[in-house]
Design a protein around this motif. Sequence first.
Motif, PDB file in Angstrom:
ATOM      1  N   GLU A   1      -4.741  -5.911   4.471  1.00  0.00           N
ATOM      2  CA  GLU A   1      -5.406  -7.106   3.948  1.00  0.00           C
ATOM      3  C   GLU A   1      -4.566  -8.347   4.231  1.00  0.00           C
ATOM      4  O   GLU A   1      -3.355  -8.326   4.132  1.00  0.00           O
ATOM      5  CB  GLU A   1      -5.575  -6.936   2.430  1.00  0.00           C
ATOM      6  CG  GLU A   1      -6.308  -8.038   1.753  1.00  0.00           C
ATOM      7  CD  GLU A   1      -6.416  -7.782   0.255  1.00  0.00           C
ATOM      8  OE1 GLU A   1      -6.375  -8.754  -0.481  1.00  0.00           O
ATOM      9  OE2 GLU A   1      -6.524  -6.629  -0.139  1.00  0.00           O
TER      10      GLU A   1
ATOM     11  N   SER B   1      -5.118 -10.188   9.361  1.00  0.00           N
ATOM     12  CA  SER B   1      -5.940 -10.400  10.562  1.00  0.00           C
ATOM     13  C   SER B   1      -5.384 -11.502  11.460  1.00  0.00           C
ATOM     14  O   SER B   1      -5.323 -11.342  12.681  1.00  0.00           O
ATOM     15  CB  SER B   1      -7.384 -10.701  10.184  1.00  0.00           C
ATOM     16  OG  SER B   1      -7.469 -11.892   9.433  1.00  0.00           O
TER      17      SER B   1
ATOM     18  N   TYR C   1      -9.205  -2.259  11.898  1.00  0.00           N
ATOM     19  CA  TYR C   1     -10.650  -2.155  12.080  1.00  0.00           C
ATOM     20  C   TYR C   1     -11.246  -0.885  11.475  1.00  0.00           C
ATOM     21  O   TYR C   1     -12.451  -0.726  11.473  1.00  0.00           O
ATOM     22  CB  TYR C   1     -11.017  -2.287  13.559  1.00  0.00           C
ATOM     23  CG  TYR C   1     -10.933  -3.717  14.004  1.00  0.00           C
ATOM     24  CD1 TYR C   1     -11.806  -4.673  13.494  1.00  0.00           C
ATOM     25  CD2 TYR C   1      -9.961  -4.133  14.892  1.00  0.00           C
ATOM     26  CE1 TYR C   1     -11.720  -5.997  13.869  1.00  0.00           C
ATOM     27  CE2 TYR C   1      -9.870  -5.451  15.281  1.00  0.00           C
ATOM     28  CZ  TYR C   1     -10.758  -6.379  14.767  1.00  0.00           C
ATOM     29  OH  TYR C   1     -10.669  -7.702  15.133  1.00  0.00           O
TER      30      TYR C   1
ATOM     31  N   ASN D   1     -13.120  -4.570   7.078  1.00  0.00           N
ATOM     32  CA  ASN D   1     -13.128  -5.022   8.469  1.00  0.00           C
ATOM     33  C   ASN D   1     -13.805  -4.010   9.386  1.00  0.00           C
ATOM     34  O   ASN D   1     -13.650  -4.088  10.594  1.00  0.00           O
ATOM     35  CB  ASN D   1     -11.696  -5.217   8.964  1.00  0.00           C
ATOM     36  CG  ASN D   1     -10.850  -5.935   7.968  1.00  0.00           C
ATOM     37  OD1 ASN D   1     -11.235  -6.971   7.470  1.00  0.00           O
ATOM     38  ND2 ASN D   1      -9.706  -5.384   7.641  1.00  0.00           N
TER      39      ASN D   1
END
Length: 167
Positions: free
Chosen positions: A91, A94, A121, A126
């Motif tokens: 978390e 990205s 991913y 996500n």
Amino acid sequence: DPLTQQSATQPAPPQQNQQTQQTSPPSSQQLEPAAVFAPTPFDFAEALKQENVDDLRRIMSAIAPRVLVEELGSQAALDSLRLLSRNGTLENASELLAYLELNDNDEAHRPHILFYLGSFYEEPANRNYRKALAYYDELQNKYPYHELAGPAGVRSRFIRRHFFDIR
């Protein structure tokens, strides 16, 4: 009488107080702005050293990835990703992952970046199994003898078996 009905339904305007009220000056608490969290790369290094995942997440969302990497180096960024991954989530990672993918030219770091991108991913927030599979496959194909090639292969087979090769 319509005028009487209208005045009966509307509340009466507030009456002016005959006494003048003394207004006290605002307290010092009211004048000071609220404290703003402005972390530095040093705070990031300390949170990493103490393995404080909550602080790492907060700092990663407040400092540009370029600043972190320029000030502390790619290895510190990878160490933070390893810590976050070990604690269950990437978390707030990205932007750092994207920055490292585009800007870290160190071949020794590339397998780690690919693995963390694949893991990123796979997370529910996500979720994109095609991208995860592409990163795991790239890791396996380009770095077949790297220590992360085996775990990437396990994740790749799992994704294929449960999400793509459904009979």
